[in-house]
Design a protein around this motif. Sequence first.
Motif, mmCIF file in Angstrom:
data_model
loop_
_atom_site.group_PDB
_atom_site.id
_atom_site.type_symbol
_atom_site.label_atom_id
_atom_site.label_comp_id
_atom_site.label_asym_id
_atom_site.label_seq_id
_atom_site.Cartn_x
_atom_site.Cartn_y
_atom_site.Cartn_z
ATOM 1 N N LEU A 1 0.827 -1.206 0.000
ATOM 2 C CA LEU A 1 0.000 0.000 0.000
ATOM 3 C C LEU A 1 0.862 1.258 0.000
ATOM 4 C CD1 LEU A 1 -2.836 -1.053 2.483
ATOM 5 C CD2 LEU A 1 -2.968 -0.894 -0.014
ATOM 6 N N ARG A 2 1.923 1.260 0.790
ATOM 7 C CA ARG A 2 2.806 2.429 0.837
ATOM 8 C C ARG A 2 3.497 2.660 -0.508
ATOM 9 N NH1 ARG A 2 3.785 0.497 6.231
ATOM 10 N NH2 ARG A 2 2.879 2.001 7.675
ATOM 11 N N ALA A 3 3.745 1.586 -1.220
ATOM 12 C CA ALA A 3 4.399 1.691 -2.524
ATOM 13 C C ALA A 3 3.403 2.022 -3.639
ATOM 14 C CB ALA A 3 5.138 0.386 -2.844
ATOM 15 N N GLY A 4 2.123 2.122 -3.287
ATOM 16 C CA GLY A 4 1.106 2.429 -4.289
ATOM 17 C C GLY A 4 0.732 1.234 -5.140
ATOM 18 N N ARG A 5 1.086 0.053 -4.700
ATOM 19 C CA ARG A 5 0.810 -1.174 -5.462
ATOM 20 C C ARG A 5 -0.483 -1.820 -4.924
ATOM 21 N NH1 ARG A 5 6.478 -3.940 -4.709
ATOM 22 N NH2 ARG A 5 5.315 -5.772 -5.399
ATOM 23 N N VAL A 6 -1.541 -1.038 -4.932
ATOM 24 C CA VAL A 6 -2.818 -1.441 -4.354
ATOM 25 C C VAL A 6 -3.375 -2.689 -5.029
ATOM 26 C CG1 VAL A 6 -5.205 -0.698 -3.930
ATOM 27 C CG2 VAL A 6 -3.322 0.932 -3.670
ATOM 28 N N ALA A 7 -3.208 -2.807 -6.315
ATOM 29 C CA ALA A 7 -3.758 -3.945 -7.055
ATOM 30 C C ALA A 7 -3.156 -5.268 -6.586
ATOM 31 C CB ALA A 7 -3.543 -3.770 -8.555
ATOM 32 N N GLU A 8 -1.953 -5.234 -6.025
ATOM 33 C CA GLU A 8 -1.291 -6.453 -5.553
ATOM 34 C C GLU A 8 -1.655 -6.788 -4.104
ATOM 35 O OE1 GLU A 8 2.984 -6.589 -6.480
ATOM 36 O OE2 GLU A 8 2.604 -4.797 -7.718
ATOM 37 N N ALA A 9 -2.281 -5.846 -3.419
ATOM 38 C CA ALA A 9 -2.616 -6.053 -2.007
ATOM 39 C C ALA A 9 -3.802 -7.000 -1.868
ATOM 40 C CB ALA A 9 -2.939 -4.714 -1.354
ATOM 41 N N ASP A 10 -3.880 -7.627 -0.723
ATOM 42 C CA ASP A 10 -4.966 -8.550 -0.390
ATOM 43 C C ASP A 10 -6.141 -7.722 0.127
ATOM 44 O OD1 ASP A 10 -6.607 -10.585 0.469
ATOM 45 O OD2 ASP A 10 -5.131 -11.494 1.820
ATOM 46 N N LEU A 11 -6.872 -7.088 -0.796
ATOM 47 C CA LEU A 11 -7.898 -6.117 -0.433
ATOM 48 C C LEU A 11 -9.043 -6.729 0.374
ATOM 49 C CD1 LEU A 11 -8.049 -3.959 -3.673
ATOM 50 C CD2 LEU A 11 -6.805 -3.520 -1.548
ATOM 51 N N GLU A 12 -9.426 -7.936 0.050
ATOM 52 C CA GLU A 12 -10.541 -8.568 0.773
ATOM 53 C C GLU A 12 -10.197 -8.737 2.250
ATOM 54 O OE1 GLU A 12 -14.190 -9.811 1.660
ATOM 55 O OE2 GLU A 12 -13.605 -9.043 -0.292
ATOM 56 N N HIS A 13 -9.026 -9.290 2.524
ATOM 57 C CA HIS A 13 -8.637 -9.474 3.922
ATOM 58 C C HIS A 13 -8.325 -8.144 4.604
ATOM 59 C CE1 HIS A 13 -7.768 -13.875 2.985
ATOM 60 N NE2 HIS A 13 -8.699 -13.869 3.922
ATOM 61 N N LEU A 14 -7.774 -7.199 3.861
ATOM 62 C CA LEU A 14 -7.523 -5.875 4.434
ATOM 63 C C LEU A 14 -8.833 -5.227 4.885
ATOM 64 C CD1 LEU A 14 -4.788 -4.478 2.026
ATOM 65 C CD2 LEU A 14 -4.543 -4.835 4.501
ATOM 66 N N ALA A 15 -9.852 -5.328 4.045
ATOM 67 C CA ALA A 15 -11.162 -4.768 4.402
ATOM 68 C C ALA A 15 -11.721 -5.450 5.653
ATOM 69 C CB ALA A 15 -12.133 -4.902 3.233
ATOM 70 N N GLU A 16 -11.599 -6.775 5.735
ATOM 71 C CA GLU A 16 -12.073 -7.503 6.911
ATOM 72 C C GLU A 16 -11.332 -7.062 8.161
ATOM 73 O OE1 GLU A 16 -11.970 -11.773 6.471
ATOM 74 O OE2 GLU A 16 -12.896 -11.643 4.484
ATOM 75 N N GLU A 17 -10.029 -6.910 8.052
ATOM 76 C CA GLU A 17 -9.229 -6.510 9.213
ATOM 77 C C GLU A 17 -9.582 -5.099 9.672
ATOM 78 O OE1 GLU A 17 -7.470 -8.514 11.046
ATOM 79 O OE2 GLU A 17 -7.866 -10.148 9.646
ATOM 80 N N ILE A 18 -9.827 -4.216 8.747
ATOM 81 C CA ILE A 18 -10.213 -2.846 9.108
ATOM 82 C C ILE A 18 -11.569 -2.852 9.811
ATOM 83 C CG2 ILE A 18 -10.885 -0.598 8.170
ATOM 84 C CD1 ILE A 18 -8.619 -1.060 6.060
ATOM 85 N N GLU A 19 -12.514 -3.635 9.285
ATOM 86 C CA GLU A 19 -13.817 -3.763 9.954
ATOM 87 C C GLU A 19 -13.648 -4.324 11.362
ATOM 88 O OE1 GLU A 19 -16.820 -4.494 6.181
ATOM 89 O OE2 GLU A 19 -16.027 -6.220 7.252
ATOM 90 N N ASP A 20 -12.785 -5.327 11.492
ATOM 91 C CA ASP A 20 -12.552 -5.927 12.801
ATOM 92 C C ASP A 20 -11.937 -4.930 13.784
ATOM 93 O OD1 ASP A 20 -13.619 -8.325 11.980
ATOM 94 O OD2 ASP A 20 -11.685 -9.332 11.721
#
Length: 155
Positions: A23-42
Motif C-alpha cells: 500500500l505504501r508503494a502504491g501497489r494497491v492492485a497487488e494487495a490482499d484487499l478482501e482481507h484488508l477490508a475484513e481486518e479494518i472492519e474488525d
Amino acid sequence: MSHQQDLYEQDFFAWAQHNAALLRAGRVAEADLEHLAEEIEDMGKAERHALRSQLRQLLVHLLKLDYSPARDPRRSWFEAVQNARAEIADRLADSPSLAPQAEGIMAEVWPRVRRQALNALSAFGEQVQLPEDCPYSLQQALDETFFPDGPGSRR
C-alpha cells in the motif's frame, strides 16, 4: 491457494507487513484487499467492544458503590470507576464517532451489568435490590466528579 492467502493464514504479522509495504508503494492492485477490508472492519468492532467492556466495568462498580454496605472494598471500587472513566475518555478521544453510540451501548450492557453486580455482591453474602433500569445517565456515569453516596442514598 494464493501466496497472499497462505501468508494470511500462516503468518498474520508477515501478511500485515507485506500488505502495508504494498500500500505504501502504491501497489494497491497487488494487495490482499478482501482481507484488508475484513481486518479494518474488525478493528472498528474491537474499538466498540473495548468501549462496551469499559462501560460494563464502570457501571458494575458504580452499582457496588451505590448499593453495597461493604466498606473494605470501596477504595478498589473507586479506583475501578476512575480507571474505566479514563479508558472510556481515551477511547472516545481516539474514536469520536463512538460517542453517539455510547448511550445505546450502555443500554445494551445494562442487563449483564445488573446480573454481574448482583452475582458479585451475593458472592459475599449481600442481598441487595438493584433497579431494573440503569439509574445513571451516560453523562452522570462519565462525570469524573460523580460517585454514589452509598446504600440508602437513592431510597
